[in-house]
Design a protein around this motif. Structure first.
Motif, PDB file in Angstrom:
ATOM      1  N   LEU A  35      10.497   1.810  -4.782  1.00 54.25           N
ATOM      2  CA  LEU A  35      10.847   2.127  -3.400  1.00 54.25           C
ATOM      3  C   LEU A  35      11.123   3.613  -3.222  1.00 54.25           C
ATOM      4  CD1 LEU A  35      13.178  -0.891  -2.522  1.00 54.25           C
ATOM      5  CD2 LEU A  35      10.876  -0.468  -1.682  1.00 54.25           C
ATOM      6  N   VAL A  36      11.801   4.199  -4.228  1.00 50.65           N
ATOM      7  CA  VAL A  36      12.063   5.640  -4.161  1.00 50.65           C
ATOM      8  C   VAL A  36      10.758   6.422  -4.165  1.00 50.65           C
ATOM      9  CG1 VAL A  36      12.998   7.598  -5.452  1.00 50.65           C
ATOM     10  CG2 VAL A  36      14.371   5.548  -5.162  1.00 50.65           C
ATOM     11  N   GLN A  37       9.837   5.983  -5.035  1.00 54.58           N
ATOM     12  CA  GLN A  37       8.537   6.654  -5.096  1.00 54.58           C
ATOM     13  C   GLN A  37       7.780   6.494  -3.778  1.00 54.58           C
ATOM     14  OE1 GLN A  37       5.946   5.199  -8.170  1.00 54.58           O
ATOM     15  NE2 GLN A  37       4.503   6.875  -7.958  1.00 54.58           N
ATOM     16  N   GLU A  38       7.783   5.274  -3.247  1.00 56.56           N
ATOM     17  CA  GLU A  38       7.096   5.050  -1.976  1.00 56.56           C
ATOM     18  C   GLU A  38       7.761   5.845  -0.856  1.00 56.56           C
ATOM     19  OE1 GLU A  38       6.994   0.906  -1.177  1.00 56.56           O
ATOM     20  OE2 GLU A  38       5.477   0.467  -2.715  1.00 56.56           O
ATOM     21  N   THR A  39       9.102   5.871  -0.879  1.00 61.09           N
ATOM     22  CA  THR A  39       9.822   6.640   0.140  1.00 61.09           C
ATOM     23  C   THR A  39       9.500   8.115   0.034  1.00 61.09           C
ATOM     24  OG1 THR A  39      11.636   5.035   0.116  1.00 61.09           O
ATOM     25  CG2 THR A  39      12.105   7.198   1.057  1.00 61.09           C
ATOM     26  N   SER A  40       9.456   8.598  -1.219  1.00 52.52           N
ATOM     27  CA  SER A  40       9.121  10.010  -1.422  1.00 52.52           C
ATOM     28  C   SER A  40       7.702  10.307  -0.941  1.00 52.52           C
ATOM     29  CB  SER A  40       9.255  10.358  -2.906  1.00 52.52           C
ATOM     30  OG  SER A  40       8.891  11.707  -3.145  1.00 52.52           O
ATOM     31  N   GLN A  41       6.784   9.379  -1.248  1.00 49.51           N
ATOM     32  CA  GLN A  41       5.401   9.571  -0.805  1.00 49.51           C
ATOM     33  C   GLN A  41       5.306   9.542   0.714  1.00 49.51           C
ATOM     34  OE1 GLN A  41       3.380   6.425  -2.882  1.00 49.51           O
ATOM     35  NE2 GLN A  41       3.121   7.615  -4.758  1.00 49.51           N
ATOM     36  N   LEU A  42       6.045   8.580   1.331  1.00 47.89           N
ATOM     37  CA  LEU A  42       6.050   8.516   2.788  1.00 47.89           C
ATOM     38  C   LEU A  42       6.681   9.766   3.386  1.00 47.89           C
ATOM     39  CD1 LEU A  42       7.021   4.786   3.459  1.00 47.89           C
ATOM     40  CD2 LEU A  42       4.862   5.898   4.014  1.00 47.89           C
ATOM     41  N   LYS A  43       7.754  10.218   2.746  1.00 46.69           N
ATOM     42  CA  LYS A  43       8.412  11.433   3.226  1.00 46.69           C
ATOM     43  C   LYS A  43       7.461  12.616   3.164  1.00 46.69           C
ATOM     44  CE  LYS A  43      12.373  14.447   2.331  1.00 46.69           C
ATOM     45  NZ  LYS A  43      13.554  14.684   1.444  1.00 46.69           N
ATOM     46  N   ASP A  44       6.774  12.728   2.018  1.00 43.18           N
ATOM     47  CA  ASP A  44       5.801  13.819   1.874  1.00 43.18           C
ATOM     48  C   ASP A  44       4.673  13.677   2.889  1.00 43.18           C
ATOM     49  OD1 ASP A  44       7.307  14.803  -0.198  1.00 43.18           O
ATOM     50  OD2 ASP A  44       6.034  13.963  -1.783  1.00 43.18           O
ATOM     51  N   TYR A  45       4.243  12.416   3.071  1.00 43.14           N
ATOM     52  CA  TYR A  45       3.141  12.180   4.004  1.00 43.14           C
ATOM     53  C   TYR A  45       3.540  12.572   5.426  1.00 43.14           C
ATOM     54  CZ  TYR A  45      -0.045   9.604   7.053  1.00 43.14           C
ATOM     55  OH  TYR A  45      -0.917   9.251   8.037  1.00 43.14           O
ATOM     56  N   TYR A  46       4.709  12.076   5.849  1.00 42.97           N
ATOM     57  CA  TYR A  46       5.124  12.367   7.218  1.00 42.97           C
ATOM     58  C   TYR A  46       5.522  13.832   7.389  1.00 42.97           C
ATOM     59  CZ  TYR A  46       4.929   7.466   8.446  1.00 42.97           C
ATOM     60  OH  TYR A  46       4.487   6.187   8.699  1.00 42.97           O
ATOM     61  N   ALA A  47       6.059  14.427   6.300  1.00 44.74           N
ATOM     62  CA  ALA A  47       6.338  15.861   6.368  1.00 44.74           C
ATOM     63  C   ALA A  47       5.042  16.635   6.537  1.00 44.74           C
ATOM     64  CB  ALA A  47       7.066  16.316   5.110  1.00 44.74           C
ATOM     65  N   SER A  48       4.022  16.200   5.770  1.00 44.52           N
ATOM     66  CA  SER A  48       2.718  16.854   5.893  1.00 44.52           C
ATOM     67  C   SER A  48       2.123  16.607   7.277  1.00 44.52           C
ATOM     68  CB  SER A  48       1.764  16.323   4.818  1.00 44.52           C
ATOM     69  OG  SER A  48       0.469  16.871   4.975  1.00 44.52           O
ATOM     70  N   MET A  49       2.251  15.345   7.756  1.00 46.51           N
ATOM     71  CA  MET A  49       1.724  15.043   9.078  1.00 46.51           C
ATOM     72  C   MET A  49       2.433  15.842  10.156  1.00 46.51           C
ATOM     73  SD  MET A  49      -0.773  12.878   8.898  1.00 46.51           S
ATOM     74  CE  MET A  49      -0.840  12.202  10.540  1.00 46.51           C
ATOM     75  N   SER A  50       3.749  16.040   9.964  1.00 50.04           N
ATOM     76  CA  SER A  50       4.504  16.781  10.970  1.00 50.04           C
ATOM     77  C   SER A  50       4.167  18.253  10.957  1.00 50.04           C
ATOM     78  CB  SER A  50       6.009  16.595  10.733  1.00 50.04           C
ATOM     79  OG  SER A  50       6.417  17.251   9.548  1.00 50.04           O
ATOM     80  N   MET A  51       3.531  18.716   9.877  1.00 53.27           N
ATOM     81  CA  MET A  51       3.166  20.130   9.751  1.00 53.27           C
ATOM     82  C   MET A  51       1.691  20.376  10.063  1.00 53.27           C
ATOM     83  SD  MET A  51       5.855  21.867   8.769  1.00 53.27           S
ATOM     84  CE  MET A  51       7.461  21.664   7.967  1.00 53.27           C
ATOM     85  N   HIS A  52       0.933  19.325  10.311  1.00 50.46           N
ATOM     86  CA  HIS A  52      -0.503  19.473  10.523  1.00 50.46           C
ATOM     87  C   HIS A  52      -0.921  18.932  11.890  1.00 50.46           C
ATOM     88  CE1 HIS A  52      -0.627  20.087   6.144  1.00 50.46           C
ATOM     89  NE2 HIS A  52      -1.806  20.648   6.352  1.00 50.46           N
ATOM     90  N   ASP A  53      -1.929  19.548  12.427  1.00 51.20           N
ATOM     91  CA  ASP A  53      -2.563  19.067  13.642  1.00 51.20           C
ATOM     92  C   ASP A  53      -3.613  18.029  13.247  1.00 51.20           C
ATOM     93  OD1 ASP A  53      -3.441  19.093  16.436  1.00 51.20           O
ATOM     94  OD2 ASP A  53      -5.239  20.047  15.607  1.00 51.20           O
ATOM     95  N   GLN A  54      -3.492  16.817  13.754  1.00 48.95           N
ATOM     96  CA  GLN A  54      -4.365  15.732  13.318  1.00 48.95           C
ATOM     97  C   GLN A  54      -5.817  15.950  13.707  1.00 48.95           C
ATOM     98  OE1 GLN A  54      -2.747  12.023  14.719  1.00 48.95           O
ATOM     99  NE2 GLN A  54      -1.197  11.956  13.114  1.00 48.95           N
ATOM    100  N   LEU A  55      -6.063  16.603  14.811  1.00 47.93           N
ATOM    101  CA  LEU A  55      -7.434  16.789  15.263  1.00 47.93           C
ATOM    102  C   LEU A  55      -8.184  17.810  14.416  1.00 47.93           C
ATOM    103  CD1 LEU A  55      -9.743  16.318  17.277  1.00 47.93           C
ATOM    104  CD2 LEU A  55      -8.742  18.145  18.703  1.00 47.93           C
TER     105      LEU A  55
END
Length: 390
Positions: free
Chosen positions: A206-226
């Protein structure tokens, strides 16, 4: 002479009683010293049997564990000449009994202690192939968990018929109760260890998945999806470093604010899907004009921002003009119509002495200056680069 409960309390009897009590306490003490944290249940039982043999005049002990099908199987045993560290003693053919079968099965089925004073004359031992393996006498004591679930049968024997007394019966009943608690504790400990391991593995997952999700959403929050470019949030996260280097090391840098000309008209005429294709193509063209140390973001809508680090105003103007030409050279087909665009650029440059003039200058002020230059480019006909002049 062994003390017998039926005898009168003579001087010799009292002395024997004291000896028996000491030996019994020693046996119980040895059992209490067996660790329930051992990984192998057989090893726990083996050490428990060793403590019994070392403190009681018994010849041989063994233990039969019951399985889920009700079969009692001999899992370990010791004689007076064995050590708990030796290889496990078992008969040539490991013995097993069903519930109710033989004296061991009777002890398990009835839940009561079973005793045979002379096994060689007892019909329950008549089917044993090798008469030499028949003990003189035997006691079988059922062993239970704390919740009265049968674990197995403790079996003690002696080659001399009639050797065991009521004292042995009472001692073995107490010993079996403590042994049952020991095995119960060991099983509970193992269950707890297993649960901890499972929970630990689950928590780590769960910690690993949470970390991956955190990284993913952090990356998503820093990137323009288009466009895949970094966005405004990333810009404000990174621009402080460029500004700090400018102030501390007197590094120049140039900030460009770029806006696609008449982009709203493109969306209105050709549709938003076509407008998205234009934004993606412009983003790809801009990526080719920046270095790894530069900052490129889609600031919002059709607006883009670049910071060229450690570059003076002259070079910044050259880069800006090259970007303008590259964007102007882009084209798209919409049916039979060829579509092209232009871009307006506002440029603000910070030279090495700028921070001395404006020591409190922040990034919003710098962007505001570049925006003023962009508005000037729009007012002066678009498709041009304007440099902010204070």
């Amino acid at each position: 002479m062994k003390f017998d409960i039926g005898k009168e309390w003579t001087g010799t009897g009292v002395q024997d009683l004291i000896v028996d009590l000491v030996n019994a306490l020693s046996a119980v003490k040895s059992l209490s010293e067996v660790s329930c944290e051992m990984a192998d249940e057989k090893t726990v039982i083996r050490y428990a049997l060793a403590g019994l043999l070392q403190n009681q005049d018994m010849e041989r002990c063994s233990f039969f564990v019951i399985d889920n099908e009700g079969i009692l199987s001999n899992v370990t045993g010791l004689s007076t000449v064995d050590s708990p560290e030796d290889n496990m003693w078992l008969p040539e053919k490991s013995m097993s009994f069903q519930l109710g079968e033989g004296i061991i099965g009777a002890a398990a089925a009835s839940g009561k202690v079973q005793q045979c004073h002379n096994c060689q004359e007892d019909p329950r031992f008549a089917n044993i192939g090798n008469p030499a393996s028949v003990p003189g006498c035997i006691i079988c004591v059922p062993v239970y968990t704390l919740r009265k679930v049968l674990i197995g049968v403790l079996n003690v024997s002696h080659p001399q018929p009639g050797f065991f007394s009521n004292w042995h019966l009472k001692l073995l009943e107490v010993y079996a109760n403590i042994l049952g608690q020991l095995i119960t504790n060991r099983r509970l400990f193992q269950q707890m260890e297993s649960q901890i391991s499972l929970r630990t593995a689950e928590l780590e997952r769960l910690v690993q998945e949470t970390s991956q999700l955190k990284d993913y959403y952090a990356s998503m929050s820093m990137h323009d999806q288009l466009t895949g470019l970094h966005n405004r949030r990333y810009f404000y996260e990174q621009v402080g470093l460029a500004l700090a280097h400018h102030k501390r090391y007197a590094y120049p840098f140039c900030l460009l604010v770029m806006d696609i000309d008449y982009f709203k008209a493109i969306n209105d005429k050709y549709g938003h899907q076509f407008g998205d294709e234009v934004l993606i193509s412009v983003s790809e063209a801009l990526k080719k004009e920046v270095r790894n140390t530069d900052i490129l973001v889609r600031f919002g809508g059709e607006e883009f921002v670049i910071i060229f680090t450690n570059i003076g105003c002259d070079s910044g103007k050259q880069f800006s003009e090259r970007i303008r030409e590259q964007i102007k050279a882009l084209s798209w087909s919409n049916g039979e119509e060829k579509v092209s665009i232009t871009i307006s650029i506002g440029l603000h440059c910070l030279n090495p002495t700028y921070s001395e003039v404006e020591p409190q200058l922040d990034i919003d002020q710098i962007i505001s200056c570049a925006d003023a230059a962009l508005y000037a480019a729009k007012d002066n006909g678009r498709d041009r680069v304007e440099i902010f002049v204070s």
